[in-house]
Design a protein around this motif. Structure first.
Motif, PDB file in Angstrom:
ATOM      1  N   LEU A 168       0.831  -1.202   0.000  1.00  0.00           N
ATOM      2  CA  LEU A 168       0.000   0.000   0.000  1.00  0.00           C
ATOM      3  C   LEU A 168       0.866   1.254   0.000  1.00  0.00           C
ATOM      4  O   LEU A 168       0.617   2.200  -0.731  1.00  0.00           O
ATOM      5  CB  LEU A 168      -0.940  -0.008   1.211  1.00  0.00           C
ATOM      6  N   LYS A 169       1.922   1.239   0.802  1.00  0.00           N
ATOM      7  CA  LYS A 169       2.789   2.414   0.899  1.00  0.00           C
ATOM      8  C   LYS A 169       3.634   2.610  -0.357  1.00  0.00           C
ATOM      9  O   LYS A 169       3.696   3.708  -0.895  1.00  0.00           O
ATOM     10  CB  LYS A 169       3.704   2.302   2.113  1.00  0.00           C
ATOM     11  N   THR A 170       4.284   1.566  -0.840  1.00  0.00           N
ATOM     12  CA  THR A 170       5.233   1.741  -1.933  1.00  0.00           C
ATOM     13  C   THR A 170       4.569   1.723  -3.301  1.00  0.00           C
ATOM     14  O   THR A 170       4.814   2.605  -4.125  1.00  0.00           O
ATOM     15  CB  THR A 170       6.330   0.666  -1.890  1.00  0.00           C
ATOM     16  N   SER A 191      -1.147  16.216   3.176  1.00  0.00           N
ATOM     17  CA  SER A 191      -1.639  17.402   3.868  1.00  0.00           C
ATOM     18  C   SER A 191      -1.305  17.358   5.357  1.00  0.00           C
ATOM     19  O   SER A 191      -1.031  16.310   5.934  1.00  0.00           O
ATOM     20  CB  SER A 191      -3.155  17.505   3.676  1.00  0.00           C
ATOM     21  N   GLY A 192      -1.379  18.533   5.970  1.00  0.00           N
ATOM     22  CA  GLY A 192      -1.250  18.615   7.419  1.00  0.00           C
ATOM     23  C   GLY A 192      -2.601  18.474   8.099  1.00  0.00           C
ATOM     24  O   GLY A 192      -2.687  18.387   9.321  1.00  0.00           O
ATOM     25  N   LYS A 193      -3.658  18.438   7.304  1.00  0.00           N
ATOM     26  CA  LYS A 193      -5.017  18.308   7.829  1.00  0.00           C
ATOM     27  C   LYS A 193      -5.405  16.836   7.918  1.00  0.00           C
ATOM     28  O   LYS A 193      -5.265  16.085   6.956  1.00  0.00           O
ATOM     29  CB  LYS A 193      -6.015  19.017   6.913  1.00  0.00           C
ATOM     30  N   PHE A 194      -5.897  16.442   9.057  1.00  0.00           N
ATOM     31  CA  PHE A 194      -6.267  15.041   9.272  1.00  0.00           C
ATOM     32  C   PHE A 194      -7.375  14.615   8.316  1.00  0.00           C
ATOM     33  O   PHE A 194      -7.326  13.521   7.746  1.00  0.00           O
ATOM     34  CB  PHE A 194      -6.705  14.824  10.722  1.00  0.00           C
ATOM     35  N   ALA A 195      -8.380  15.453   8.102  1.00  0.00           N
ATOM     36  CA  ALA A 195      -9.516  15.086   7.253  1.00  0.00           C
ATOM     37  C   ALA A 195      -9.072  14.863   5.808  1.00  0.00           C
ATOM     38  O   ALA A 195      -9.542  13.936   5.144  1.00  0.00           O
ATOM     39  CB  ALA A 195     -10.595  16.160   7.320  1.00  0.00           C
ATOM     40  N   ALA A 196      -8.177  15.692   5.307  1.00  0.00           N
ATOM     41  CA  ALA A 196      -7.686  15.527   3.940  1.00  0.00           C
ATOM     42  C   ALA A 196      -6.882  14.239   3.805  1.00  0.00           C
ATOM     43  O   ALA A 196      -7.041  13.496   2.830  1.00  0.00           O
ATOM     44  CB  ALA A 196      -6.837  16.729   3.535  1.00  0.00           C
ATOM     45  N   ASN A 197      -6.029  13.960   4.767  1.00  0.00           N
ATOM     46  CA  ASN A 197      -5.252  12.723   4.745  1.00  0.00           C
ATOM     47  C   ASN A 197      -6.142  11.498   4.872  1.00  0.00           C
ATOM     48  O   ASN A 197      -5.882  10.461   4.261  1.00  0.00           O
ATOM     49  CB  ASN A 197      -4.197  12.730   5.844  1.00  0.00           C
ATOM     50  N   ASP A 198      -7.198  11.611   5.654  1.00  0.00           N
ATOM     51  CA  ASP A 198      -8.161  10.522   5.795  1.00  0.00           C
ATOM     52  C   ASP A 198      -8.817  10.219   4.459  1.00  0.00           C
ATOM     53  O   ASP A 198      -8.960   9.053   4.073  1.00  0.00           O
ATOM     54  CB  ASP A 198      -9.206  10.893   6.850  1.00  0.00           C
ATOM     55  N   LEU A 199      -9.192  11.260   3.723  1.00  0.00           N
ATOM     56  CA  LEU A 199      -9.815  11.085   2.409  1.00  0.00           C
ATOM     57  C   LEU A 199      -8.840  10.438   1.428  1.00  0.00           C
ATOM     58  O   LEU A 199      -9.205   9.517   0.691  1.00  0.00           O
ATOM     59  CB  LEU A 199     -10.290  12.434   1.877  1.00  0.00           C
ATOM     60  N   VAL A 200      -7.592  10.889   1.410  1.00  0.00           N
ATOM     61  CA  VAL A 200      -6.582  10.317   0.513  1.00  0.00           C
ATOM     62  C   VAL A 200      -6.341   8.847   0.851  1.00  0.00           C
ATOM     63  O   VAL A 200      -6.259   7.995  -0.039  1.00  0.00           O
ATOM     64  CB  VAL A 200      -5.266  11.126   0.591  1.00  0.00           C
ATOM     65  N   LEU A 201      -6.239   8.533   2.125  1.00  0.00           N
ATOM     66  CA  LEU A 201      -6.006   7.153   2.535  1.00  0.00           C
ATOM     67  C   LEU A 201      -7.202   6.269   2.197  1.00  0.00           C
ATOM     68  O   LEU A 201      -7.028   5.136   1.737  1.00  0.00           O
ATOM     69  CB  LEU A 201      -5.699   7.087   4.029  1.00  0.00           C
ATOM     70  N   CYS A 202      -8.409   6.754   2.380  1.00  0.00           N
ATOM     71  CA  CYS A 202      -9.610   5.974   2.028  1.00  0.00           C
ATOM     72  C   CYS A 202      -9.672   5.727   0.520  1.00  0.00           C
ATOM     73  O   CYS A 202      -9.978   4.614   0.078  1.00  0.00           O
ATOM     74  CB  CYS A 202     -10.868   6.681   2.501  1.00  0.00           C
ATOM     75  N   ALA A 203      -9.358   6.740  -0.287  1.00  0.00           N
ATOM     76  CA  ALA A 203      -9.323   6.558  -1.738  1.00  0.00           C
ATOM     77  C   ALA A 203      -8.230   5.566  -2.128  1.00  0.00           C
ATOM     78  O   ALA A 203      -8.425   4.730  -3.019  1.00  0.00           O
ATOM     79  CB  ALA A 203      -9.099   7.898  -2.434  1.00  0.00           C
ATOM     80  N   GLY A 204      -7.094   5.640  -1.453  1.00  0.00           N
ATOM     81  CA  GLY A 204      -6.011   4.697  -1.710  1.00  0.00           C
ATOM     82  C   GLY A 204      -6.400   3.272  -1.365  1.00  0.00           C
ATOM     83  O   GLY A 204      -6.044   2.334  -2.080  1.00  0.00           O
ATOM     84  N   LEU A 205      -7.148   3.087  -0.284  1.00  0.00           N
ATOM     85  CA  LEU A 205      -7.597   1.748   0.102  1.00  0.00           C
ATOM     86  C   LEU A 205      -8.596   1.178  -0.897  1.00  0.00           C
ATOM     87  O   LEU A 205      -8.552  -0.009  -1.220  1.00  0.00           O
ATOM     88  CB  LEU A 205      -8.200   1.768   1.500  1.00  0.00           C
TER      89      LEU A 205
END
Length: 129
Positions: free
Chosen positions: A30-32, A41-55
């Motif tokens: 997932l990481k590589t 982002s420094g914003k938790f909500a933005a990073n959450d969205l990116v991680l969910c899309a990545g999953l």
């Protein structure tokens, strides 16, 4: 010698530890392979969205990889049990094509000499219904 606070049998602990290694392998993919080492982002909500899309992307690519193993039409040298996400992206997602407009219709044209196109067609047909 191993020490643990788990209350299950020693064989169960060994099996759980092996599953942990498999989990680490998927986490590494997932990481590589999807380049999610550093979230943008420094914003938790933005990073959450990116991680969910990545999953979602990761799970779709894993499903495509498993479907590609169901028939022996893939041009591979050795038999494998699963394909890495990176391999699925390189062989099936980056398939060479061009967009052609003809008779008021837009279509994708694939290279007729592509070794992976039969596999791509089979996966597309199985997912499109």
């Amino acid at each position: 010698m191993f020490f643990t606070t788990l209350t299950c049998s020693p064989w169960q602990v060994i099996r759980l530890y092996r599953d942990h290694a498999t989990s680490e392998q998927f986490h590494s993919e997932l990481k590589t392979d999807l380049n999610l080492k550093r979230l943008p982002s420094g914003k938790f909500a933005a990073n959450d969205l990116v991680l969910c899309a990545g999953l979602v992307a990761y799970n779709l690519l894993r499903a495509i990889g498993q479907i590609s193993l169901q028939e022996p039409d893939a041009p591979v040298l050795t038999k494998v049990n699963r394909r890495r996400v990176k391999t699925v992206i390189e062989n099936l997602i980056w398939l060479v094509s061009r967009m052609v407009e003809h008779a008021r219709q837009t279509k994708l044209r694939f290279d007729r000499h592509s070794l992976w196109f039969p596999t791509f067609r089979r996966i597309y047909m199985s997912l499109s219904g």
